[in-house]
Motif scaffolding. Structure first.
Motif, PDB file in Angstrom:
ATOM      1  N   SER A  55       0.835  -1.210   0.000  1.00 57.53           N
ATOM      2  CA  SER A  55       0.000   0.000   0.000  1.00 57.53           C
ATOM      3  C   SER A  55       0.863   1.250   0.000  1.00 57.53           C
ATOM      4  O   SER A  55       0.560   2.232  -0.703  1.00 57.53           O
ATOM      5  CB  SER A  55      -0.929  -0.008   1.220  1.00 57.53           C
ATOM      6  N   TRP A  56       1.931   1.217   0.787  1.00 59.01           N
ATOM      7  CA  TRP A  56       2.830   2.381   0.819  1.00 59.01           C
ATOM      8  C   TRP A  56       3.547   2.564  -0.521  1.00 59.01           C
ATOM      9  O   TRP A  56       3.700   3.700  -0.996  1.00 59.01           O
ATOM     10  CB  TRP A  56       3.848   2.210   1.942  1.00 59.01           C
ATOM     11  N   ALA A  57       3.971   1.456  -1.142  1.00 62.90           N
ATOM     12  CA  ALA A  57       4.616   1.554  -2.458  1.00 62.90           C
ATOM     13  C   ALA A  57       3.647   2.107  -3.496  1.00 62.90           C
ATOM     14  O   ALA A  57       4.013   2.946  -4.324  1.00 62.90           O
ATOM     15  CB  ALA A  57       5.134   0.178  -2.887  1.00 62.90           C
ATOM     16  N   LEU A  58       2.392   1.659  -3.430  1.00 68.48           N
ATOM     17  CA  LEU A  58       1.384   2.175  -4.357  1.00 68.48           C
ATOM     18  C   LEU A  58       1.135   3.657  -4.120  1.00 68.48           C
ATOM     19  O   LEU A  58       0.987   4.437  -5.067  1.00 68.48           O
ATOM     20  CB  LEU A  58       0.083   1.387  -4.180  1.00 68.48           C
ATOM     21  N   PHE A  59       1.115   4.052  -2.855  1.00 67.68           N
ATOM     22  CA  PHE A  59       0.917   5.458  -2.503  1.00 67.68           C
ATOM     23  C   PHE A  59       2.043   6.327  -3.044  1.00 67.68           C
ATOM     24  O   PHE A  59       1.823   7.485  -3.427  1.00 67.68           O
ATOM     25  CB  PHE A  59       0.828   5.583  -0.973  1.00 67.68           C
ATOM     26  N   CYS A  60       3.258   5.788  -3.110  1.00 63.26           N
ATOM     27  CA  CYS A  60       4.411   6.551  -3.608  1.00 63.26           C
ATOM     28  C   CYS A  60       4.499   6.544  -5.131  1.00 63.26           C
ATOM     29  O   CYS A  60       4.930   7.529  -5.731  1.00 63.26           O
ATOM     30  CB  CYS A  60       5.710   5.986  -3.015  1.00 63.26           C
TER      31      CYS A  60
END
Length: 281
Positions: free
Chosen positions: A22-27
């Motif tokens: 989720s954090w990678a997608l957010f970035c």
């Protein structure tokens, strides 16, 4: 009991991957979205209603390379930024070693003064620097930008490298001195290799600060001979054509990609360098 432990570990691992994904997608999503703006026609970007099936074109890419000297802007940015980082490291490493190892009066005060110069607002010294460079005939040159970037980031690079050097045990240097090594030999052959992750981290931070600099670049560079990518972005925000959103997005993406590739290439050293020297300093 064993099954419960395995299921607990699997659930914890799945949760970890979910959070990281989720954090990678957010970035990543904002980067991809910015690239799609650069690949869309300008007429579609300014539509008042949302367009769910956009068309993609290389109009912005062709425009920035044909109508604007983007190659010159990119070359000026690379020369000024990486030249300033080289200057910073050549000056900061000996200064940091002096502040970390030698004992003399007002050493801590000098170290804090060096750091405090980075806290000053750039606008305070903008006019004096402009007249200084004008006196020496350095206006509108890449070398002037190189000196400006180096002067802006030197204090921060010195302080970061010094904090890493404080983590190196002095006994290693004492053993080298016993074998007859000079202070310069110790610095080059022992200290620099041992705190290389910290030096790389300081260099990357200096690159990021330099590539984002706009005030001094606009002040020093008055023609396309010394324009950098940050000034090129400003050229697409006014004039008779209005705001050229797809060109802005494309140039910003071009400026972002080298920094991203640099961070990815040295991520192991960077992650190590961000944790070294975190306590002392």
């Amino acid at each position: 009991m064993a099954r419960r432990r395995k299921s607990g570990k699997a659930g914890s691992l799945a949760l970890r991957y979910l959070v990281l994904g989720s954090w990678a997608l957010f970035c990543v999503v904002p980067i991809i979205w910015f690239l799609t703006i650069g690949l869309r026609p300008r007429t579609e970007i300014v539509l008042p209603q949302p367009l769910y099936l956009p068309t993609f074109t290389l109009d912005a890419w062709n425009m920035i390379w044909s109508s604007w000297p983007m190659g010159s802007y990119l070359r000026n940015s690379l020369i000024a930024i990486f030249g300033s980082v080289v200057i910073d490291l050549l000056l900061a490493i000996p200064a940091a070693y002096s502040l970390a190892r030698y004992k003399y009066r007002f050493r801590e005060d000098i170290g804090f003064y060096i750091l405090s110069t980075r806290m000053m607002a750039p606008a305070v010294v903008a006019i004096p620097i402009f007249f200084l460079f004008k006196t020496f005939g350095l206006l509108d040159s890449v070398w002037a930008l190189m000196l400006i970037y180096a002067a802006m980031n030197l204090s921060l690079v010195t302080w970061i490298v010094r904090s890493y050097m404080l983590d190196i045990p002095p006994e290693i240097e004492d053993a080298a001195r016993t074998d007859g090594a000079s202070d310069l030999r110790i610095l080059v052959a022992i200290i620099v290799p041992m705190c290389l992750p910290g030096i790389i981290t300081a260099g990357v931070i200096a690159v990021i600060f330099a590539i984002n600099e706009f005030l001094f670049t606009l002040l020093i560079a008055s023609t396309q001979n010394a324009y950098t990518l940050s000034v090129a972005l400003a050229n697409f925000t006014g004039g008779s054509d209005g705001i050229i959103y797809n060109a802005i997005a494309m140039v910003a993406f071009i400026a972002f990609v080298p920094v991203l590739l640099l961070v990815v290439a040295i991520q192991k050293h960077l992650s190590r360098g961000l944790t070294m020297g975190a306590v002392k300093g």
